[in-house]
Design a protein around this motif. Structure first.
Motif, PDB file in Angstrom:
ATOM      1  N   ARG A 184       0.820  -1.126   0.087  1.00  0.00           N
ATOM      2  CA  ARG A 184      -0.057  -0.075   0.219  1.00  0.00           C
ATOM      3  C   ARG A 184       0.872   1.330   0.041  1.00  0.00           C
ATOM      4  N   ASP A 185       0.552   2.138  -0.788  1.00  0.00           N
ATOM      5  CA  ASP A 185       1.195   3.344  -1.029  1.00  0.00           C
ATOM      6  C   ASP A 185       0.744   4.519  -0.197  1.00  0.00           C
ATOM      7  N   GLY A 190      -2.684   4.927  -2.116  1.00  0.00           N
ATOM      8  CA  GLY A 190      -2.798   4.005  -1.020  1.00  0.00           C
ATOM      9  C   GLY A 190      -3.546   4.854   0.185  1.00  0.00           C
ATOM     10  N   TYR A 191      -3.446   6.254   0.058  1.00  0.00           N
ATOM     11  CA  TYR A 191      -4.024   7.144   1.107  1.00  0.00           C
ATOM     12  C   TYR A 191      -5.846   7.095   1.031  1.00  0.00           C
ATOM     13  N   LYS A 226     -12.175   4.602   5.264  1.00  0.00           N
ATOM     14  CA  LYS A 226     -12.364   5.456   6.560  1.00  0.00           C
ATOM     15  C   LYS A 226     -12.404   7.010   6.206  1.00  0.00           C
ATOM     16  N   ASN A 227     -11.953   7.427   5.082  1.00  0.00           N
ATOM     17  CA  ASN A 227     -12.046   8.527   4.799  1.00  0.00           C
ATOM     18  C   ASN A 227     -13.326   9.199   4.264  1.00  0.00           C
ATOM     19  N   VAL A 234     -13.689   1.342  -0.239  1.00  0.00           N
ATOM     20  CA  VAL A 234     -12.709   1.499  -1.101  1.00  0.00           C
ATOM     21  C   VAL A 234     -11.936   0.035  -1.175  1.00  0.00           C
ATOM     22  N   LEU A 235     -11.640  -0.540  -2.561  1.00  0.00           N
ATOM     23  CA  LEU A 235     -10.901  -1.649  -2.655  1.00  0.00           C
ATOM     24  C   LEU A 235      -9.532  -1.133  -3.449  1.00  0.00           C
ATOM     25  N   THR A 236      -8.436  -1.527  -3.038  1.00  0.00           N
ATOM     26  CA  THR A 236      -7.013  -1.256  -3.541  1.00  0.00           C
ATOM     27  C   THR A 236      -6.426  -2.151  -4.184  1.00  0.00           C
TER      28      THR A 236
END
Length: 305
Positions: A126-127, A132-133, A137-138, A145-147
């Motif tokens: 995760r960047d 990745g930020y 939760k944001n 959010v799926l990264t």
């Protein structure tokens, strides 16, 4: 002529340009390039010098045992990756806003993405000071959010992302879908958009950050009209001075459809730093798009990059 080109393409494989293919081949097969000449060198000495040759068989024996051991360990490690079970994050029933983030590739030479291992928290990549930020939760409680890690030689990532969005829209047709991708992650986003277009599935907002395709240079991307809003952020062309890598600098889109889009050239950035420069603004833009229902194109024009 076409048959010759197809034959050459088959030899090169899916390794980008010919220069990339040669360098990749050199790196991946370095043991052979070094080991084989040494083997024949010592073999020649053995044939010529029949006296006092005890040291040479010993050296060759050590070399081959080491080589076989290394190759066996590599095969075993790959097999473990392929069979190991990983915890995958799936879309929740309460999700009304699905955000898909695809980071750039972990490695420019090879996809370190094995079966069921495309999400960043599985690969521990995760960047945090980049895309990745952007985390669940944001945003609001009904936003997920799926990264993912991008995939340039294999289609693992776009296939996984396509499947997630397809079934999400199947069970939640009114749910919003937002996609963000940097570098080859941007190219993966385009691949998913094109595939979803065939299923007549719309994407509410797509944000591309220096989309990079490993196989072609100077490529303009034509995006289908199943994207409601498209934002394309690019850095100055070849600002990294990595002309060896294709599309390192991103290419401005050239849509041929009635697409709501904007191209923004972000000055003082490079292909590898642009995501670390704009990630906070991208996070805010997505949040305002979800909560305040702003027009993302009008909104991003207010930002200073």
């Amino acid at each position: 002529m076409d048959y010759i080109l197809q034959f050459l393409e088959a030899i090169k494989g899916n390794n980008g340009t010919w220069i990339q293919a040669l360098v990749i081949s050199l790196i991946l097969h370095i043991r052979l390039w070094i080991g084989i000449p040494y083997f024949f060198y010592y073999l020649k000495i053995l044939i010529k010098n029949k006296k006092d040759i005890k040291i040479f068989p010993l050296l060759m024996f050590i070399f081959f045992i080491t080589l076989i051991g290394y190759e066996s360990a590599t095969i075993y490690r790959d097999r473990q990756f392929e069979t190991k079970k990983y915890t995958v994050e799936y879309v929740k029933k309460t999700t009304d806003n699905l955000i898909i983030v695809i980071q750039g590739a972990n490695n420019p030479f090879k996809d370190f993405i094995y079966k069921n291992k495309t999400q960043v928290d599985i690969t521990n990549s995760r960047d945090e000071d980049g895309l990745g930020y952007i985390k669940s939760k944001n945003f609001t409680n009904n936003t997920q959010v799926l990264t993912y890690v991008s995939s340039h030689s294999e289609n693992l990532t776009p296939e996984d992302v396509y499947t997630v969005i397809y079934y999400y829209k199947l069970f939640n047709p009114n749910g919003k879908v937002i996609m963000v991708g940097h570098s080859t992650g941007g190219y993966n986003v385009i691949q998913v958009v094109e595939k979803l277009n065939k299923d007549k599935i719309n994407i509410d907002l797509t944000i591309l950050i220096d989309p990079a395709n490993k196989k072609e240079n100077n490529l303009d991307y034509n995006i289908p009209n199943n994207v409601n809003y498209l934002i394309n952020l690019t850095s100055p062309e070849y600002s990294d001075n990595f002309k060896f890598f294709t599309n390192s600098g991103g290419k401005v889109l050239n849509p041929t459809t009635n697409l709501n889009y904007i191209n923004i050239n972000t000055k003082n950035t490079t292909h590898t730093s642009i995501d670390n420069t704009v990630y906070i603004e991208i996070n805010k833009l997505i949040k305002d798009f979800i909560t305040k229902k702003v027009n993302p194109i009008n909104e991003i024009e207010k930002y200073k990059f």
